[in-house]
Scaffold this motif. Structure first.
Motif, mmCIF file in Angstrom:
data_model
loop_
_atom_site.group_PDB
_atom_site.id
_atom_site.type_symbol
_atom_site.label_atom_id
_atom_site.label_comp_id
_atom_site.label_asym_id
_atom_site.label_seq_id
_atom_site.Cartn_x
_atom_site.Cartn_y
_atom_site.Cartn_z
ATOM 1 N N LEU A 150 0.820 -1.206 0.000
ATOM 2 C CA LEU A 150 0.000 0.000 0.000
ATOM 3 C C LEU A 150 0.861 1.267 0.000
ATOM 4 O O LEU A 150 0.605 2.206 -0.759
ATOM 5 N N VAL A 151 1.899 1.293 0.822
ATOM 6 C CA VAL A 151 2.781 2.463 0.870
ATOM 7 C C VAL A 151 3.507 2.633 -0.464
ATOM 8 O O VAL A 151 3.653 3.755 -0.967
ATOM 9 N N ALA A 152 3.945 1.527 -1.056
ATOM 10 C CA ALA A 152 4.621 1.600 -2.352
ATOM 11 C C ALA A 152 3.694 2.164 -3.419
ATOM 12 O O ALA A 152 4.093 3.008 -4.234
ATOM 13 N N ALA A 153 2.447 1.717 -3.434
ATOM 14 C CA ALA A 153 1.487 2.207 -4.426
ATOM 15 C C ALA A 153 1.217 3.693 -4.232
ATOM 16 O O ALA A 153 1.198 4.468 -5.199
ATOM 17 N N ALA A 154 1.023 4.108 -2.988
ATOM 18 C CA ALA A 154 0.706 5.511 -2.717
ATOM 19 C C ALA A 154 1.884 6.421 -3.051
ATOM 20 O O ALA A 154 1.701 7.488 -3.671
ATOM 21 N N LEU A 155 3.099 6.016 -2.671
ATOM 22 C CA LEU A 155 4.265 6.849 -2.963
ATOM 23 C C LEU A 155 4.547 6.878 -4.462
ATOM 24 O O LEU A 155 4.843 7.941 -5.031
ATOM 25 N N GLY A 156 4.453 5.734 -5.120
ATOM 26 C CA GLY A 156 4.671 5.706 -6.560
ATOM 27 C C GLY A 156 3.656 6.561 -7.302
ATOM 28 O O GLY A 156 3.997 7.295 -8.236
ATOM 29 N N GLY A 157 2.401 6.500 -6.886
ATOM 30 C CA GLY A 157 1.378 7.325 -7.515
ATOM 31 C C GLY A 157 1.640 8.808 -7.304
ATOM 32 O O GLY A 157 1.492 9.613 -8.227
ATOM 33 N N ALA A 158 2.029 9.188 -6.074
ATOM 34 C CA ALA A 158 2.319 10.594 -5.796
ATOM 35 C C ALA A 158 3.474 11.099 -6.654
ATOM 36 O O ALA A 158 3.440 12.229 -7.164
ATOM 37 N N LEU A 159 4.497 10.280 -6.838
ATOM 38 C CA LEU A 159 5.632 10.687 -7.672
ATOM 39 C C LEU A 159 5.218 10.844 -9.133
ATOM 40 O O LEU A 159 5.712 11.739 -9.834
ATOM 41 N N LEU A 160 4.306 10.010 -9.589
ATOM 42 C CA LEU A 160 3.796 10.173 -10.957
ATOM 43 C C LEU A 160 3.004 11.470 -11.090
ATOM 44 O O LEU A 160 3.048 12.139 -12.135
ATOM 45 N N GLY A 161 2.282 11.844 -10.035
ATOM 46 C CA GLY A 161 1.571 13.111 -10.061
ATOM 47 C C GLY A 161 2.506 14.307 -10.069
ATOM 48 O O GLY A 161 2.186 15.364 -10.630
ATOM 49 N N PHE A 162 3.679 14.142 -9.477
ATOM 50 C CA PHE A 162 4.690 15.204 -9.438
ATOM 51 C C PHE A 162 5.495 15.276 -10.729
ATOM 52 O O PHE A 162 6.005 16.341 -11.101
ATOM 53 N N ALA A 163 5.609 14.157 -11.433
ATOM 54 C CA ALA A 163 6.508 14.045 -12.586
ATOM 55 C C ALA A 163 6.295 15.116 -13.659
ATOM 56 O O ALA A 163 7.279 15.668 -14.174
ATOM 57 N N PRO A 164 5.063 15.465 -14.060
ATOM 58 C CA PRO A 164 4.921 16.471 -15.119
ATOM 59 C C PRO A 164 5.512 17.835 -14.772
ATOM 60 O O PRO A 164 5.910 18.585 -15.670
ATOM 61 N N PHE A 165 5.598 18.151 -13.489
ATOM 62 C CA PHE A 165 6.123 19.446 -13.067
ATOM 63 C C PHE A 165 7.643 19.428 -12.915
ATOM 64 O O PHE A 165 8.260 20.476 -12.807
ATOM 65 N N ASN A 166 8.219 18.231 -12.923
ATOM 66 C CA ASN A 166 9.657 18.087 -12.717
ATOM 67 C C ASN A 166 10.383 17.633 -13.977
ATOM 68 O O ASN A 166 11.595 17.444 -13.968
ATOM 69 N N LYS A 167 9.638 17.451 -15.087
ATOM 70 C CA LYS A 167 10.284 17.005 -16.310
ATOM 71 C C LYS A 167 11.214 18.101 -16.822
ATOM 72 O O LYS A 167 10.990 19.293 -16.592
ATOM 73 N N PRO A 168 12.290 17.715 -17.530
ATOM 74 C CA PRO A 168 13.239 18.725 -18.039
ATOM 75 C C PRO A 168 12.547 19.667 -19.043
ATOM 76 O O PRO A 168 11.821 19.203 -19.915
ATOM 77 N N VAL A 169 12.729 20.937 -18.904
ATOM 78 C CA VAL A 169 13.375 21.677 -17.830
ATOM 79 C C VAL A 169 12.348 21.885 -16.722
ATOM 80 O O VAL A 169 11.256 22.389 -16.964
ATOM 81 N N ALA A 170 12.709 21.523 -15.477
ATOM 82 C CA ALA A 170 11.750 21.460 -14.388
ATOM 83 C C ALA A 170 11.167 22.822 -14.040
ATOM 84 O O ALA A 170 11.853 23.837 -14.052
ATOM 85 N N ARG A 171 9.879 22.801 -13.692
ATOM 86 C CA ARG A 171 9.214 23.988 -13.161
ATOM 87 C C ARG A 171 9.143 23.948 -11.643
ATOM 88 O O ARG A 171 8.736 24.929 -11.009
ATOM 89 N N LEU A 172 9.543 22.794 -11.055
ATOM 90 C CA LEU A 172 9.460 22.626 -9.606
ATOM 91 C C LEU A 172 10.406 21.511 -9.182
ATOM 92 O O LEU A 172 10.515 20.491 -9.868
ATOM 93 N N PHE A 173 11.095 21.705 -8.058
ATOM 94 C CA PHE A 173 11.976 20.689 -7.490
ATOM 95 C C PHE A 173 11.327 20.080 -6.248
ATOM 96 O O PHE A 173 10.480 20.698 -5.600
ATOM 97 N N LEU A 174 11.774 18.877 -5.906
ATOM 98 C CA LEU A 174 11.296 18.239 -4.678
ATOM 99 C C LEU A 174 11.728 19.004 -3.438
ATOM 100 O O LEU A 174 10.937 19.271 -2.537
ATOM 101 N N GLY A 175 13.011 19.321 -3.359
ATOM 102 C CA GLY A 175 13.572 19.897 -2.157
ATOM 103 C C GLY A 175 13.828 18.816 -1.113
ATOM 104 O O GLY A 175 13.361 17.671 -1.229
ATOM 105 N N ASP A 176 14.572 19.177 -0.061
ATOM 106 C CA ASP A 176 14.827 18.231 1.029
ATOM 107 C C ASP A 176 13.537 17.819 1.722
ATOM 108 O O ASP A 176 13.451 16.723 2.278
#
Length: 342
Positions: free
Chosen positions: A187-213
């Protein structure tokens, strides 16, 4: 657990993360702007802090799935502690993003969060043979966890690289955890993987947003716990194979910096993926190599679960594949880079 539950959690996390990014980005652009310096891979000021959306969406989707479906009832208390530790690390990262913390307090806070996960969330799980004292295994687990949290942070220095690394890892953990009857880790793997996919369009080169620490540190903690769960279920070889590229790049780089007498807690540009961009690789070529390598490592991890007798050859083959990519990154590329550094 029905595969529909983690699939729904992944979809909910992806949509929630994308929505949170859209809502938070103007605020982050105003108060959390990462300005380029001599050690940066980006060339224009870019907001950071997208990890707030990733972690909030992942933990929210995980908690929602647990509450609504009633799966893994014994895991609910453990998830609460895991979420608390990840949130605490995220807060440490958020402060560090805005005003860098001294190395020692930052490290002590990381140790406390990892120790909470090992001693409370890990419960009575064992990885090493019983001949190894429990206190020693716990101490080694905390040390490994702190290193993993930091190496994920170290490696988050290029557009899409955390997505290219962690999405395949999460997908593989999801499949293996379902096979091993570890619904919490699935469940944690699915939720984290899904969240990262939701973040991916904003971080694609050249990124409009970084993760940060604020994002990389708790992501490291969550993934370290998932790998710990696999190892405790008897899939130690798989748990080593899945993050092998990150482990190799960060550990070899750290060892080289130690031998050169450098201050290892200071920012630098000597990771293999950073040297690759200096050697003429495009950002997309680097993350493409990392993504393809991780798919291969995930396949090898699955093989070790189906045929335990091939664990040693699979680890050797995985190490060889990682070595080839590191060697490739260390030499000039002949390609023309159509994508500027971030």
């Amino acid at each position: 657990m029905s595969p529909l539950v983690p699939a729904a959690a992944a979809l909910a996390a992806a949509l929630a993360c994308a929505g949170l990014v859209v809502a938070l980005r103007p605020l982050l652009a105003r108060y959390a702007l990462a300005r380029p310096n001599a050690r940066s891979s980006h060339v224009t000021p870019t907001p950071q802090g997208g990890g707030i959306a990733v972690i909030a969406a992942a933990l929210g989707a995980g908690a929602g799935a647990l509450a609504l479906t009633g799966i893994a009832p014994g895991f609910q208390a453990s998830f609460a502690w895991l979420a608390a530790a990840a949130t605490a690390l995220g807060l440490v990262g958020a402060v560090d993003d805005i005003r860098p913390l001294p190395a020692l307090p930052r490290l002590l806070l990381q140790v406390a969060c990892v120790a909470l996960v090992v001693f409370v969330v890990g419960g009575s799980s064992r990885i090493l043979p019983d001949m190894v004292p429990l206190w020693l295994e716990r101490a080694l687990s905390v040390l490994a966890g702190v290193w993993f949290v930091n190496l994920v942070n170290f490696m988050d220095g290029l557009d899409w690289i955390t997505v290219a690394e962690m999405v395949p890892v999460c997908a593989a953990v999801l499949a293996l955890a379902l096979a091993l009857d570890r619904p919490g880790a699935a469940l944690v793997a699915a939720a984290l993987g899904g969240a990262l996919l939701g973040f991916a369009p904003f971080n694609k080169p050249v990124a409009r947003l970084f993760l940060g620490d604020v994002g990389s540190l708790p992501i490291g903690l969550l993934v370290a716990w998932m790998l710990y769960e696999l190892a405790a279920a008897g899939a130690l070889a798989a748990a080593l194979l899945l993050p092998l590229y990150y482990l190799a790049d960060a550990t070899i780089t750290l060892a080289r910096r130690l031998l050169r007498g450098e201050r290892i807690w200071e920012a630098h540009r000597s990771h293999f993926y950073q040297r690759a961009t200096a050697n003429g690789f495009s950002v997309r070529a680097v993350v493409g190599h990392v993504f393809g390598l991780n798919l291969a490592l995930a396949g090898l991890a699955a093989v070790t679960l189906g045929w335990p007798g091939v664990q040693a050859p699979a680890l050797a083959l995985g190490a060889a594949l990682v070595g080839l990519v590191l060697r490739r990154f260390s030499h000039p590329s002949r390609e023309t880079d159509p994508w500027p550094a971030r």
